[in-house]
Scaffold this motif. Structure first.
Motif, PDB file in Angstrom:
ATOM      1  N   ARG A  88       0.818  -1.213   0.000  1.00 54.93           N
ATOM      2  CA  ARG A  88       0.000   0.000   0.000  1.00 54.93           C
ATOM      3  C   ARG A  88       0.858   1.272   0.000  1.00 54.93           C
ATOM      4  NH1 ARG A  88      -5.379  -0.843   1.376  1.00 54.93           N
ATOM      5  NH2 ARG A  88      -5.889  -2.958   2.072  1.00 54.93           N
ATOM      6  N   ASP A  89       1.925   1.245   0.783  1.00 56.83           N
ATOM      7  CA  ASP A  89       2.733   2.451   0.926  1.00 56.83           C
ATOM      8  C   ASP A  89       3.446   2.818  -0.370  1.00 56.83           C
ATOM      9  OD1 ASP A  89       1.978   2.644   3.578  1.00 56.83           O
ATOM     10  OD2 ASP A  89       3.668   1.433   4.288  1.00 56.83           O
ATOM     11  N   GLY A  90       3.890   1.813  -1.108  1.00 58.40           N
ATOM     12  CA  GLY A  90       4.635   2.092  -2.332  1.00 58.40           C
ATOM     13  C   GLY A  90       3.791   2.048  -3.592  1.00 58.40           C
ATOM     14  N   PHE A  91       2.476   1.949  -3.441  1.00 58.99           N
ATOM     15  CA  PHE A  91       1.596   1.785  -4.603  1.00 58.99           C
ATOM     16  C   PHE A  91       1.356   3.113  -5.307  1.00 58.99           C
ATOM     17  CE2 PHE A  91      -2.873   1.710  -6.203  1.00 58.99           C
ATOM     18  CZ  PHE A  91      -2.660   0.819  -7.262  1.00 58.99           C
ATOM     19  N   ASP A  92       1.606   3.135  -6.621  1.00 63.93           N
ATOM     20  CA  ASP A  92       1.328   4.303  -7.456  1.00 63.93           C
ATOM     21  C   ASP A  92       0.287   3.895  -8.488  1.00 63.93           C
ATOM     22  OD1 ASP A  92       1.217   6.421  -9.176  1.00 63.93           O
ATOM     23  OD2 ASP A  92       3.360   6.449  -9.679  1.00 63.93           O
ATOM     24  N   PRO A  93      -0.954   4.383  -8.380  1.00 65.74           N
ATOM     25  CA  PRO A  93      -2.020   3.949  -9.282  1.00 65.74           C
ATOM     26  C   PRO A  93      -1.809   4.364 -10.727  1.00 65.74           C
ATOM     27  CG  PRO A  93      -2.766   5.793  -7.948  1.00 65.74           C
ATOM     28  CD  PRO A  93      -1.438   5.373  -7.389  1.00 65.74           C
ATOM     29  N   ASP A  94      -0.845   5.278 -10.964  1.00 65.38           N
ATOM     30  CA  ASP A  94      -0.617   5.762 -12.326  1.00 65.38           C
ATOM     31  C   ASP A  94       0.705   5.277 -12.912  1.00 65.38           C
ATOM     32  OD1 ASP A  94      -3.049   7.372 -12.529  1.00 65.38           O
ATOM     33  OD2 ASP A  94      -2.143   8.565 -10.937  1.00 65.38           O
ATOM     34  N   ALA A  95       1.322   4.290 -12.256  1.00 63.79           N
ATOM     35  CA  ALA A  95       2.537   3.674 -12.782  1.00 63.79           C
ATOM     36  C   ALA A  95       2.157   2.474 -13.637  1.00 63.79           C
ATOM     37  CB  ALA A  95       3.447   3.240 -11.635  1.00 63.79           C
ATOM     38  N   VAL A  96       2.905   2.252 -14.714  1.00 63.16           N
ATOM     39  CA  VAL A  96       2.634   1.116 -15.593  1.00 63.16           C
ATOM     40  C   VAL A  96       2.912  -0.190 -14.833  1.00 63.16           C
ATOM     41  CG1 VAL A  96       3.340  -0.065 -17.705  1.00 63.16           C
ATOM     42  CG2 VAL A  96       3.119   2.417 -17.683  1.00 63.16           C
ATOM     43  N   LEU A  97       1.991  -1.132 -14.945  1.00 62.58           N
ATOM     44  CA  LEU A  97       2.073  -2.392 -14.212  1.00 62.58           C
ATOM     45  C   LEU A  97       2.949  -3.410 -14.945  1.00 62.58           C
ATOM     46  CD1 LEU A  97      -1.726  -2.679 -13.341  1.00 62.58           C
ATOM     47  CD2 LEU A  97       0.100  -2.054 -11.747  1.00 62.58           C
ATOM     48  N   ASP A  98       3.679  -4.197 -14.191  1.00 64.69           N
ATOM     49  CA  ASP A  98       4.515  -5.271 -14.723  1.00 64.69           C
ATOM     50  C   ASP A  98       3.691  -6.559 -14.750  1.00 64.69           C
ATOM     51  OD1 ASP A  98       6.356  -7.191 -15.354  1.00 64.69           O
ATOM     52  OD2 ASP A  98       7.616  -6.893 -13.574  1.00 64.69           O
ATOM     53  N   TYR A  99       3.454  -7.101 -15.932  1.00 63.81           N
ATOM     54  CA  TYR A  99       2.565  -8.260 -16.042  1.00 63.81           C
ATOM     55  C   TYR A  99       3.077  -9.452 -15.242  1.00 63.81           C
ATOM     56  CZ  TYR A  99       5.399 -11.208 -19.169  1.00 63.81           C
ATOM     57  OH  TYR A  99       6.369 -12.029 -19.684  1.00 63.81           O
ATOM     58  N   GLU A 100       4.389  -9.607 -15.121  1.00 67.32           N
ATOM     59  CA  GLU A 100       4.931 -10.770 -14.425  1.00 67.32           C
ATOM     60  C   GLU A 100       4.509 -10.802 -12.956  1.00 67.32           C
ATOM     61  OE1 GLU A 100       9.129 -10.636 -15.139  1.00 67.32           O
ATOM     62  OE2 GLU A 100       8.945 -11.754 -17.023  1.00 67.32           O
ATOM     63  N   ARG A 101       4.242  -9.624 -12.398  1.00 61.24           N
ATOM     64  CA  ARG A 101       3.807  -9.545 -11.002  1.00 61.24           C
ATOM     65  C   ARG A 101       2.431 -10.172 -10.804  1.00 61.24           C
ATOM     66  NH1 ARG A 101       1.722  -9.775  -7.053  1.00 61.24           N
ATOM     67  NH2 ARG A 101       1.857  -8.579  -5.114  1.00 61.24           N
ATOM     68  N   PHE A 102       1.664 -10.339 -11.900  1.00 63.53           N
ATOM     69  CA  PHE A 102       0.275 -10.774 -11.775  1.00 63.53           C
ATOM     70  C   PHE A 102       0.019 -12.154 -12.380  1.00 63.53           C
ATOM     71  CE2 PHE A 102       0.467  -6.186 -11.667  1.00 63.53           C
ATOM     72  CZ  PHE A 102      -0.292  -5.882 -10.550  1.00 63.53           C
ATOM     73  N   VAL A 103       1.069 -12.867 -12.762  1.00 62.13           N
ATOM     74  CA  VAL A 103       0.896 -14.227 -13.277  1.00 62.13           C
ATOM     75  C   VAL A 103       0.553 -15.148 -12.113  1.00 62.13           C
ATOM     76  CG1 VAL A 103       2.007 -16.173 -14.421  1.00 62.13           C
ATOM     77  CG2 VAL A 103       2.504 -13.831 -15.176  1.00 62.13           C
TER      78      VAL A 103
END
Length: 428
Positions: A303-318
């Motif tokens: 939560r602390d490091g979350f940036d809602p406008d940063a591009v997401l890395d797909y590998e994080r969500f596999v």
């Protein structure tokens, strides 16, 4: 364009029941499901879809999503609502092939060839606990069982074919040579046969399959005709379709017998802004910030490091291929992010309930539906309405006429059976 519609419970989204018409007792009332099927019939949907989960989920803030056995319910509906087909979900993990083959072939005959069976491999230990003391089998074993389950069912469905009868003498009622034992002796099942129900009007019911894990792809490629899946974008959809069809070819199967019909959540508004506010309401999050907070929580992000406008890395969500939950539905987001550079703020508006989310006016929704269909990325959709009956009625009244005016959707039912309607060949 082929269209099915999900009719479970109060609608697809768990929190949207607060904003629907009707009361909480609808979900156990056969007349309610008849009403939904009649609305779907008015919209010329190919079939109504019932998922199933033979265990009562008892979360106090949830709602029962599966109650009446869909095979029993659809038998009643088939006698009351003409034309429309029925997608009935059955677990291959907790059914015997002979009983399954007999029951579904019977309903296909009774309905005049309107049955689709959606074969699933149960993944919840709560289901296993309802069928004995044995633990839930591992994923690879469940899929191996499912493949043999359908191999055997197909043998049984064709084991008694009255069309094979020679001319029957006047002193005999039938020719027993029209039936033959299957004598199946496999890793999971030993069944003599033949089936005591004759070949049905479709040869056998159309087979639907949902799953995008390695085991799910293999099962779909071997046996699936209608593939219910999670496709969030055109590139991801093309990649998925190619994967299933290429696997089918490697197994010696003609891929023209496969239709990709992914889930679709539609929220309509007089403007996109209105549809966005409805999304926040029906999702139970209340705002865009609420959607982002849910995204962080569901994916275990910092939560602390979350940036809602940063591009997401797909590998994080596999998703982990060995996780207990269904893998296929979890692959949708990572597949989307692999093909498109999206931020969390954008991603939360692309998917709801793991399915592609379309937000906007009826015209905007129709345009986006046609976009993936006209180039063959998908063959149609399984509409999952946030609220039932409200969102089915709205879709039928506002979107269906646009699809018809664009000449991509029929104005009357055509074809005697589901196989006719989907353009499938009949089993030899």
């Amino acid at each position: 364009m082929n269209l099915n519609v999900g009719l479970n419970s109060t609608g697809y989204l768990a929190n949207a029941w607060k904003y629907r018409s009707g009361d909480r007792h609808d979900i156990n009332d056969p007349a309610y499901y008849r009403h939904l099927a009649e609305i779907a019939h008015k919209g010329l949907f190919d079939a109504v879809f019932f998922s199933d989960h033979p265990a009562l989920m008892t979360e106090p803030l949830g709602r029962p999503f599966h109650t009446i056995d869909p095979l029993i319910l659809c038998t009643a509906l088939a006698a009351q609502v003409p034309d429309i087909g029925f997608v009935v979900t059955v677990s291959s993990t907790y059914n015997s092939p002979y009983n399954f083959a007999r029951r579904v072939q019977s309903l296909d005959i009774v309905s005049g060839g309107r049955l689709i069976v959606n074969i699933v491999s149960s993944f919840n230990p709560n289901v296993a606990a309802n069928f004995g003391s044995a633990a839930l089998p591992p994923r690879n074993e469940r899929y191996a069982r499912a493949i043999e389950f359908l191999d055997l069912a197909k043998k049984l469905w064709s084991s008694w074919d009255p069309r094979r009868e020679s001319e029957v003498p006047s002193d005999r009622f039938w020719d027993s040579t029209s039936a033959a034992a299957v004598d199946h002796d496999g890793a999971f099942f030993q069944v003599r046969g033949p089936l005591n129900v004759p070949r049905g009007p479709q040869g056998h019911p159309v087979i639907a399959q949902a799953g995008a894990s390695d085991g799910g792809i293999d099962l779909a490629a071997r046996h699936g005709e209608i593939i219910y899946c999670n496709i969030l974008s055109k590139p991801a959809g093309k990649a998925f379709g190619n994967k299933v069809r290429e696997r089918a070819v490697s197994l010696g199967r003609d891929p023209s017998g496969i239709r990709i019909v992914p889930g679709l959540v539609v929220i309509l508004g007089e403007s996109r802004k209105e549809a966005l506010r409805k999304h926040e309401l029906y999702s139970g999050t209340g705002s865009e910030d609420g959607l982002l907070e849910r995204f962080v929580r569901e994916h275990g992000l910092d939560r602390d490091g979350f940036d809602p406008d940063a591009v997401l890395d797909y590998e994080r969500f596999v998703p982990d291929q060995n996780r207990q939950q269904a893998v296929g539905m979890g692959l949708g987001l990572s597949d989307l992010l692999q093909h498109e550079k999206l931020t969390a703020r954008q991603a939360v508006r692309r998917s709801e309930g793991h399915h592609r989310l379309l937000l906007g006016t009826a015209q905007e929704v129709a345009d986006e539906m046609i976009d993936l269909w006209e180039d063959g990325t998908v063959d149609g959709y399984t509409l999952q309405p946030p609220r039932a009956p409200d969102d089915i009625i709205e879709f039928v009244d506002k979107v269906i006429p646009i699809l018809q005016d664009r000449n991509v959707y029929p104005r009357q039912y055509e074809g005697r059976t589901i196989r006719d309607r989907y353009g499938f060949s009949y089993p030899a």
